[in-house]
Structures are given as structure tokens and as C-alpha cells.
Design a protein around this motif. Sequence first.
Motif, PDB file in Angstrom:
ATOM      1  N   THR A 255       0.851  -1.188   0.000  1.00  0.00           N
ATOM      2  CA  THR A 255       0.000   0.000   0.000  1.00  0.00           C
ATOM      3  C   THR A 255       0.890   1.242   0.000  1.00  0.00           C
ATOM      4  N   THR A 256       0.331   2.332  -0.499  1.00  0.00           N
ATOM      5  CA  THR A 256       1.119   3.552  -0.654  1.00  0.00           C
ATOM      6  C   THR A 256       1.433   4.243   0.672  1.00  0.00           C
ATOM      7  N   ASP A 257       0.918   3.730   1.785  1.00  0.00           N
ATOM      8  CA  ASP A 257       1.311   4.328   3.065  1.00  0.00           C
ATOM      9  C   ASP A 257       2.732   3.936   3.460  1.00  0.00           C
ATOM     10  N   ASP A 258       3.384   3.093   2.646  1.00  0.00           N
ATOM     11  CA  ASP A 258       4.775   2.726   2.879  1.00  0.00           C
ATOM     12  C   ASP A 258       5.733   3.684   2.155  1.00  0.00           C
ATOM     13  N   LEU A 259       5.191   4.701   1.469  1.00  0.00           N
ATOM     14  CA  LEU A 259       6.032   5.686   0.801  1.00  0.00           C
ATOM     15  C   LEU A 259       6.850   6.474   1.821  1.00  0.00           C
ATOM     16  N   LEU A 260       8.116   6.677   1.526  1.00  0.00           N
ATOM     17  CA  LEU A 260       8.941   7.521   2.382  1.00  0.00           C
ATOM     18  C   LEU A 260       8.567   8.988   2.211  1.00  0.00           C
ATOM     19  N   PHE A 261       8.378   9.407   0.942  1.00  0.00           N
ATOM     20  CA  PHE A 261       7.984  10.777   0.645  1.00  0.00           C
ATOM     21  C   PHE A 261       6.632  10.726  -0.067  1.00  0.00           C
ATOM     22  N   ASP A 262       5.638  11.426   0.468  1.00  0.00           N
ATOM     23  CA  ASP A 262       4.291  11.359  -0.076  1.00  0.00           C
ATOM     24  C   ASP A 262       4.142  12.263  -1.294  1.00  0.00           C
ATOM     25  N   ILE A 263       2.942  12.298  -1.853  1.00  0.00           N
ATOM     26  CA  ILE A 263       2.706  13.028  -3.110  1.00  0.00           C
ATOM     27  C   ILE A 263       3.033  14.514  -2.977  1.00  0.00           C
TER      28      ILE A 263
END
Length: 327
Positions: A255-263
Motif C-alpha cells: 500500500t502507498t502508506d509505505d512511501l517515504l515521501f508522499d505526493i
Amino acid sequence: MTTTSARGGVAAPFALARYRDGNSIRLGLVAGDRIRPLDPQDLGAAGLNGFLGSPDWNRLEDLAAAEGPWISLDSVTLTAPVEPRQVLQTGANYRTHVIDLVVAGLAKDDPRSPEEAREWAGKMMDDRQANGEPYFFIGLPACVVGDDVPLALPPYSQKHDWELELAVVIGAEAFRVSREEAMAHVAGYTIVNDITTRDLVFRRDMKEIGTDWYRGKNAPGFLPTGPFLVPAPFVDPARLKVRLELNGDVMQDATTDDLLFDIPALVAAASQNMPLLPGDLLLTGSPAGNGAHWGRLLRDGDVMTGSIQGLGTQVVRCVAEQAAGEA
């Protein structure tokens, strides 16, 4: 209404797509299991990128509810839903993925156990998230294709890999915008599979140069994109499921909540050097589960099925590109 078809569900009242019409490609509005052509008078703009520069989603919402020249979505061949002038790609942006890479790259004489290396890499990623900056490199817009185009695996390597990614589609031009301003410059989202030739990423002839993203990532068709461009108002990018199957086996599931830097952080940082233009693509990075992790790279006949929650599904078929001189 939810847009659905053999391309998977799109949790939005409508989306944009481009489809083949004889020898030309037309822009279309997708609603439910139908699509209708969009002309400049429908958009109120000269073309897709002109519309995305100042998108009037209410205008398209009215068209989605109106009678018109609707045809079955399954009766058309969709292609890439965007025409970017620039493609920016984000590297090492999923925490778990980077930790896996660090552990996999441990030297044989490293005294740390995999668990110790994982803990060390996790602390390093936490520090990078708190104090670091996103890492970008440039892709070629010519590599952007729809999944209607088979992925030809170049014969100069046997180490072609997949990287399914959430891609931001830029709306209004963004130049040196802040994190707080960034989302006002996002028109929508789509799916991109960032194909990578692993053994060409690092230069062998001069290791001091480092990575060679041009040779490692830019071959014809190496950015399968789409099938839909889903408007930003209908998407919450903070926790989207990202899933890739290879011949039916799940390889990436995150899931994209594992992104280090968000949009917002990515858009703001990318805009500091050059203006981001309407229709440009900003890839957000790939989660864990690439072929290099599994020890299984792409082969002739492979089928990749990539989906991102609410954005649909793309199906990419791999074929071996014939080497020069082969019959």
C-alpha cells in the motif's frame, strides 16, 4: 456510478482514457462500462494537456450523465491515457523495498545478521524520511505506451524486471511550489509499470559514474501506462493497494502508506528544478517484490497483471525481441 470493465474497477464517477480509432487515437470519457469520444468543444480546450492545465471536472461530470455517442468500453482498444512531455521517476521511495535491497546486498563478509541489517536499514530510512530529500531521475516520454503494445524484451540482456508504480499526472504548471501548494497542481493518477534492465543500471566500465538510468530503463515500451487517468478529486493516494501478478502469482502487494515521501513532498521537490507541465508524469516509486527480489526476471510469454486500487488494471504481455539477423 463506478467505472468498471474487464480493465478492473475505477472507484470514480468517470475517468479519461485514450483509445484506437482506425489509424488514429482519440480521447474518451469513461463512465460505467461505456466510453464516448471527447472533442475540443467537449473539453473547452485544444487537447488533453490543455484541459489538464485547468481541468473543468464539472464539465465532464455533466457529459458523463448526458446522452451521447456512447459505445461499450470493451469494444475499443485502450492505449496510454496520457501524452506527457516530461517523465520524472522517483527512486528508493518505499521503505520496505529499500530495506529489502539493503539486506539482499549484504557482502559475504558482513558480520551483521539479516535481522541486524534490516534494523539498521530501517533506522536509516527513518532518518532519510525525516531529514532527506526525494531522489529523482528522468525517463523518456517515448517509452510511454498502453498495454495494448506487447513488451518487447531486448536481446542484449536477460535481466528485465518489473516495478509497478502509482503515477501522478500533473495539472496546472508547477514551478518551485511548496508542499502546501503541491496538490493544487495534481490533475489525476494512473498506473505505470517501470521496466528496468537490472544489469545495465550500474556502469561496469567506470563504477565512479554510478547509475546509468538511460540504458537501464529506457527501451521501447518500457513504461506501460494506464489504462485510465482518474481525476484527483476521486482518489485518496495515501493508502492505495498496489498489486502485481506474474502469470497469476502475486509478486508485489503493498500500500502507498509505505512511501517515504508522499505526493505533496514529491511534487514540491520535483518542481524546484524545472517546471512540471500539464500532462507530465511523476512516478512515485515501486514497492517491494521486484523480480530481482524473487530471483525471477521477465521471460518471453510472461503476463504481468498490475492493478492499483481505484485506478483499474493493466495487462502487459511480454515477447522476446528478435536479435538482429534472426529470422
